[in-house]
Design an enzyme around this catalytic site. Sequence first.
Site, PDB file in Angstrom:
ATOM      1  N   ASP A 198       0.898  -0.925  -0.213  1.00 23.30           N
ATOM      2  CA  ASP A 198       0.155  -0.009   0.098  1.00 23.30           C
ATOM      3  C   ASP A 198       0.987   1.241  -0.050  1.00 23.30           C
ATOM      4  O   ASP A 198       2.046   1.003   0.688  1.00 23.30           O
ATOM      5  CB  ASP A 198      -0.778   0.038   1.327  1.00 23.30           C
ATOM      6  N   ASP A 221      -9.553  -6.517   2.335  1.00 20.50           N
ATOM      7  CA  ASP A 221      -8.054  -7.015   1.878  1.00 20.50           C
ATOM      8  C   ASP A 221      -7.782  -8.297   2.247  1.00 20.50           C
ATOM      9  O   ASP A 221      -7.139  -8.938   1.855  1.00 20.50           O
ATOM     10  CB  ASP A 221      -6.951  -6.061   2.434  1.00 20.50           C
ATOM     11  N   ASP A 226      -4.699  -3.828   4.898  1.00 21.12           N
ATOM     12  CA  ASP A 226      -5.478  -3.254   6.085  1.00 21.12           C
ATOM     13  C   ASP A 226      -6.871  -3.360   6.232  1.00 21.12           C
ATOM     14  O   ASP A 226      -7.460  -3.414   7.331  1.00 21.12           O
ATOM     15  CB  ASP A 226      -4.978  -1.785   6.623  1.00 21.12           C
TER      16      ASP A 226
HETATM   17  P1  ATP Z   1      -3.494   2.995   0.188  1.00 14.61           P
HETATM   18  O1  ATP Z   1      -3.529   2.923   1.599  1.00 14.61           O
HETATM   19  O2  ATP Z   1      -4.019   1.666  -0.506  1.00 14.61           O
HETATM   20  O3  ATP Z   1      -2.400   3.367  -0.375  1.00 14.61           O
HETATM   21  P2  ATP Z   1      -5.152   5.094  -0.126  1.00 14.61           P
HETATM   22  O4  ATP Z   1      -5.102   5.198   1.533  1.00 14.61           O
HETATM   23  O5  ATP Z   1      -4.451   6.150  -0.664  1.00 14.61           O
HETATM   24  O6  ATP Z   1      -4.751   3.917  -0.634  1.00 14.61           O
HETATM   25  P3  ATP Z   1      -7.886   4.842   0.147  1.00 14.61           P
HETATM   26  O7  ATP Z   1      -7.894   5.361   1.570  1.00 14.61           O
HETATM   27  O8  ATP Z   1      -8.745   3.978  -0.623  1.00 14.61           O
HETATM   28  O9  ATP Z   1      -6.523   4.955  -0.382  1.00 14.61           O
HETATM   29  O10 ATP Z   1      -8.326   6.315  -0.608  1.00 14.61           O
HETATM   30  C1  ATP Z   1      -8.765   6.368  -1.910  1.00 14.61           C
HETATM   31  C2  ATP Z   1      -9.289   7.568  -2.448  1.00 14.61           C
HETATM   32  O11 ATP Z   1     -10.389   7.783  -1.663  1.00 14.61           O
HETATM   33  C3  ATP Z   1      -8.372   8.832  -1.998  1.00 14.61           C
HETATM   34  O12 ATP Z   1      -7.482   9.190  -3.234  1.00 14.61           O
HETATM   35  C4  ATP Z   1      -9.468   9.806  -1.736  1.00 14.61           C
HETATM   36  O13 ATP Z   1      -9.443  10.582  -2.914  1.00 14.61           O
HETATM   37  C5  ATP Z   1     -10.440   9.508  -1.200  1.00 14.61           C
HETATM   38  N1  ATP Z   1     -10.592   9.354   0.284  1.00 14.61           N
HETATM   39  C6  ATP Z   1      -9.599   8.722   1.039  1.00 14.61           C
HETATM   40  N2  ATP Z   1     -10.078   8.971   2.298  1.00 14.61           N
HETATM   41  C7  ATP Z   1     -11.300   9.507   2.398  1.00 14.61           C
HETATM   42  C8  ATP Z   1     -12.305   9.871   3.465  1.00 14.61           C
HETATM   43  N3  ATP Z   1     -12.101   9.903   4.720  1.00 14.61           N
HETATM   44  N4  ATP Z   1     -13.352  10.534   2.757  1.00 14.61           N
HETATM   45  C9  ATP Z   1     -13.536  10.720   1.580  1.00 14.61           C
HETATM   46  N5  ATP Z   1     -12.824  10.268   0.459  1.00 14.61           N
HETATM   47  C10 ATP Z   1     -11.689   9.792   0.910  1.00 14.61           C
END
Ligand code: ATP
Length: 882
Positions: free
Chosen positions: A326, A615, A611
């Site tokens: 990730d 997953d 996480d």
């Molecule tokens: P990884 O942990 O797999 O690297 P990530 O944490 O970047 O991934 P996600 O948390 O799935 O990925 O987030 C994907 C997308 O969702 C982000 O690019 C963002 O645009 C949106 N996002 C993330 N957190 C939030 C939230 N709390 N509320 C709304 N949208 C969110």
Amino acid sequence: MKEAYKKSAQEVMESLKVTSEGLNNEEVEKRRKEQGFNELNEGKKKNTIQVFGEQFKDLLVLILLGAAVISMFLGNEESALVIFSVVILNAILGTAQHIKAEKSLSSLKALSAPIARVLRNGEKVEIPSREVVVGDILYLEAGDYVSADGRIIENFSLQVNESSLTGESESVVKTEEVIDGDNVSIGDMKNMVFAGSFVTYGRAAAVVTNIGMDTEIGKVASLLENTKQKKTPLQISLDDFGKKLASIILIISALIFILNMYRGYEVIDSFMFAVALAVAAIPEALSSIVTIVLALGTQKMAKENAIIRKLQAVESLGSVSVICSDKTGTLTQNKMTAKKIYIDEKIMDIENLDLSNTMEKKLVLMSLLCSDAISGEDKEIGDPTEIALTNLGRKYNLREIDVREMYPRICEIPFDSDRKLMSTVHKIENQITMITKGALDVILERAVKICTSDGVRELTYKDKEEIKKVNENFSKKGLRVLAFAYRNLNENKEITLKDEEDLIFVGLISMIDPPREESQKAVAECISAGIKPIMITGDHKITASAIAKQIGILKNEDEAMEGYELDRLSDEELKEKVDKVSVYARVSPEHKIRIVRAWQEKGNVVAMTGDGVNDAPALKQADIGISMGITGTEVAKDAASMVLTDDNFATIVKAISNGRNIYNNIKNSIKFLLSGNTAGIMAVLYAALASLPNPFAAVHLLFINLLTDSLPAIALGLEPHKSSVMEGKPRNINKSILSKDFVYEIVVEGFLIAACTMIAFKLGLQSGNTNIASTMAFATLCMARLFHGFNCRSRESIFKIGIFSNKYAWIAFGIGTLFLNSVLLFEPLRGIIQVEKLTVNQYAAFYVLAFIPFTVIQLYKFFFVKTSEGRVHYNEVINANN
Ligand code: ATP
């Protein structure tokens, strides 16, 4: 408590004597005394005597006991007594090792014990699940395992997978309403949650009604799932090898017995010759050495933030050739800070906002309402993406708690990484409004209008292009972008996923999440170790690529691919392409499984991090599923074979290095044991075929195999880890440990020791006394094997790796030498071990002969083994990347 589903939440709380503050400490103590701990009966643990008894189940021990009984009948009581004592001593050693290994494995288990979030003394606290009592208020959210049975008292779209109880794999949608009827089945008790199930969506609070064996799962499963560690592939193949070897040796021993009888030897002599051969050959300590070294290895790894949940993982770690990681939190710091916003068709720095401007204030207010994080004075709670928002509010004196009090949340659809959106509903100036935030691409698909300072108007193609350009501009700098939109609702109702459309776009907030300092170095180390690092993220492709480039994962010749592109590829096409792609963006958890499979089909051993609750399947599919200790859900941890207590990519690389070192150390122990045994077999066989007398009494070989050889074997398992292991390619997991080269080395080294032993035997024979000759042979074999312990420490010469760098090797050598010399020098011991007094010359001669194999092997290593050549140091890789 029975039939809680029939009562209202309030009634259940009252009858369990719980207030909205939860239980207090005193009450918890009282209830614990009455109810005990929240745990299922575990299968009974074996006690020390049972473990001791098990040591006698071993094939070798049985052969020995048989030999002892037969020798007793043949009139050789002394031999029988010695064999009995050595076998018992060996069983004591075996028991001690077993208990030590058990202990370190169970302390490891305690480290990854499940936790529960409960309300105690009016405060939310995290406690081990076993400490939950009836009446505790349990907080549940996606990815949590339910620790006990409970009645839901507050529900926000909770969905629970109850397949462990009902066999039904579809999630059940929960409610807090009362359910009427008698004998309602578990699947229909929708206002209850049950231990052993897990939350797939939403959140809720529940008051605990039953714990431990009184829970529904406790009633069906009277025993906890067999938690015994399975044997690792290496242990299985060594056990198998040991058994095969034992049968072959038994046949050869029988033949030698017949041959000697035919030559006219006494029955007892022929028999002891055959027993000597069997004892010399059977590698009794192999499997237990592997267990103890693996167990001690996991302790070291736990100290370095990697908790091993399945012992097999330690072995497979050394073969990992691909790490799918990730991005957020693992490669980056997961500390987000808002940097730039886009509002009213303008890009602005976070420093230059003016909240008297309605549009700017609107965006900040929306961001505070549509998030759950709290930025307190001294602690920040919640998702780092949202903490960036609440910190932004506080920078301009807008406290999220005040804003949320002013416009309370009516209902919500929580964020999930598949949908990449979150929505909340509030009453703002008499208007019911839904605020939605999430990934820009998803919001733009659903937006039809745009809000600017001139009012709300149609969102045109040109607007969309402009917004996408801004997004690209932010993303190229490695910024994560959140888009904000809203929609007015006509009525005050529960919203569903269908309501997340016809949105009015408002603006963007972008934030930086810098890479962890260690990431770049760890990535370079991976590459130089022949391991391909891959980034898999839910974030935007350009943001992900920018970060991947910074830390060296994405190189010019590599590609970045998005989830939707992946959907278009067949499994075959993905397999073709997979080694060119090093960044996957906007993926959902299902994509992860396809990526793992594609790599596995190409013959790779894949480590995969995860996480979230979704997953879990990918973590199970991967050869090494790695879950995050801090941000990981309980479900992900349960599916993983390794948990990172610091969520850090660099820890994975360190664990791989440990895995490689542990494997090498085990291999060195095995080499030591097998080459020593080979020497014994060769000597006995040579004597039998050359019509010489039996060079060893069975006691001699027992003494060496069970006493003086065990300690150096363990010491080799504790050899300090070498960083140079990361300079070679990963080990081929399908290649047997007993490779051609390895067996060749064992045979050659065994031959050298056997040759010196036989020279000593022949020197001894010149004295005319077979017992002296036998003593010389025994002393040489024993001493040469003790010296040989140092040879087995590394492929390199000990002068290169440091003569004193493994203190255990010296302790083992010291104890072994002390044993041998005591036996040779003290009269009463001499009788027991059946050795004769040696003259000073004979004493000196056996020492010199025992030292020869060591000298020859060390000289060879010093001049001919050049493992350090051709190494690429990771600094060079870093420089090459920049
Ligand atoms: P990884 O942990 O797999 O690297 P990530 O944490 O970047 O991934 P996600 O948390 O799935 O990925 O987030 C994907 C997308 O969702 C982000 O690019 C963002 O645009 C949106 N996002 C993330 N957190 C939030 C939230 N709390 N509320 C709304 N949208 C969110």
